[in-house]
Enzyme design. Structure first.
Site: not given
Length: 387
Positions: A181, A191, A249, A309
């Protein structure tokens, strides 16, 4: 009032009811098909146990013996550390209806002294305690835990999916985790990206994840790759992997990852989330019948059809559900147990609290794994997603 029998009297009484055999006889009978049950505690068995024997702690014998030895006419040999607990175990087996049981005189100490074959567990006292609930499972046990400890899992992304998957793989004792990453922790991540913490906002996600994972299990190795997955580094990032977990993602990364896993013959555990729904599958390039990611998505959808997202939002707990399912599939693959989600797409709807399974067959015309497809290089994958 009658006094309780002395220990020696109790053992003498047991020997009148229970047959005993020497370790040499036990080894010959075991080689001929008798079942050898090591009734010592998990911590005692961890350094080693008779080769080919099964481990069931004395306290769990009544609960688990039927799973391992369903036929009560089977010859069963009970072994402990010195030959005393095994007398009690053999008597219990006799009371449970096993008609051909014996206790091994001298126990494991005599087995070792005779130079009979053993299998070394390789688990020390810390590991035996830490993974004790795994050791109780016949499907895992000492051998399976050792397999997990020797495994390497590569996680692409240390975010919403990678966080819960990495936490549970670390807790399970997967020996080496490689985190890929290039992002940094933001407050909006907290969250759902539960491996990170408020105090680590601004830190590289890989380093933040490493801190959280080692706090949970300091006995594993964490490898960090602070780079975005690209054509130039994809095979280096996956080198040595036993299982790869897709926590990406975006479609370019997923197409690239799928192509590399196919080329390197690595099982890929796919997961994705969107608002209140998620899906999981396994694309296992080692299997001829396995579809690939492009059997599911031959061409990338538009940004409007599949927003990320940050654009569409996501229920915070949803990546936890999907990430844990990914971790579960990874553990099954490493242990070679159960039925992995190959050829199946498991879909979860959080609002409806429902799961449904869709069959996903291999597409002969798939642009990724089709019969006539030739590998043209990873740059072509980037071109597909750029179109």
């Amino acid at each position: 009032m009658a006094s309780l029998p002395h220990r020696d009297q109790l053992l003498a009484s047991l020997r009148e009811r229970v047959a005993e055999v020497t370790v040499d006889v036990a080894a010959r009978e075991h080689a001929a098909g008798a079942v050898l049950v090591d009734v010592r505690e998990d911590t005692e068995r961890a350094p080693g146990t008779p080769r080919g024997g099964i481990g069931i702690s004395r306290g769990f014998l009544e609960l688990r013996i039927a799973e391992q030895v369903p036929d009560r006419a089977t010859r069963v040999l009970a072994l402990c550390g010195s030959g005393q607990r095994s007398l009690f175990a053999a008597d219990t087996l006799r009371q449970l209806g096993y008609t051909n049981v014996a206790s091994v005189t001298g126990g494991y100490a005599a087995w070792l002294a005779a130079g009979l074959p053993v299998q070394r567990g390789g688990l020390d006292a810390d590991s035996s305690e830490r993974y004790s609930r795994h050791l109780l499972l016949p499907e895992v046990g000492v051998e399976g835990q050792a397999r997990l400890g020797a495994a390497r899992v590569v996680l692409i992304g240390a975010g919403g999916l990678g966080s819960p998957a990495a936490l549970y793989l670390a807790a399970a004792g997967v020996g080496r985790l490689r985190l890929v990453d290039d992002d940094r922790v933001e407050r909006s991540n907290l969250q759902r990206q539960v491996v990170h913490a408020e105090a680590r906002v601004g830190m590289r996600k890989t380093e933040s994840a490493r801190m959280g994972l080692l706090a949970l299990n300091p006995r594993i190795e964490i490898e960090l790759v602070n780079e975005r997955l690209l054509a130039a580094n994809v095979e280096d990032c996956l080198a040595g992997a036993d299982v790869v977990i897709d926590g990406a993602d975006n479609f370019p990364t997923r197409y690239l990852l799928d192509a590399a896993c196919r080329r390197l013959h690595l099982p890929l555990v796919y997961g994705a989330v969107h608002r209140f729904t998620g899906q999981v599958s396994v694309f296992d390039a080692r299997r001829e019948d396995s579809p690939c990611y492009r059997c599911l998505f031959p061409e990338p959808p538009s940004a409007a059809e599949a927003p990320n997202c940050a654009e569409a939002g996501v229920l915070g707990v949803l990546p936890g559900v999907i990430g844990l399912l990914q971790a579960t599939e990874a553990l099954k693959l490493l242990l070679d147990r159960g039925n992995p989600l190959v050829g199946r797409l498991l879909c979860y709807d959080a609002l409806a609290a429902s799961f449904r399974e869709l069959r996903l067959g291999r597409d002969p015309a798939c642009p990724g794994c089709g019969c006539d497809v030739a590998f043209q290089g990873y740059e072509d994958i980037a071109q597909i997603c750029a179109g």
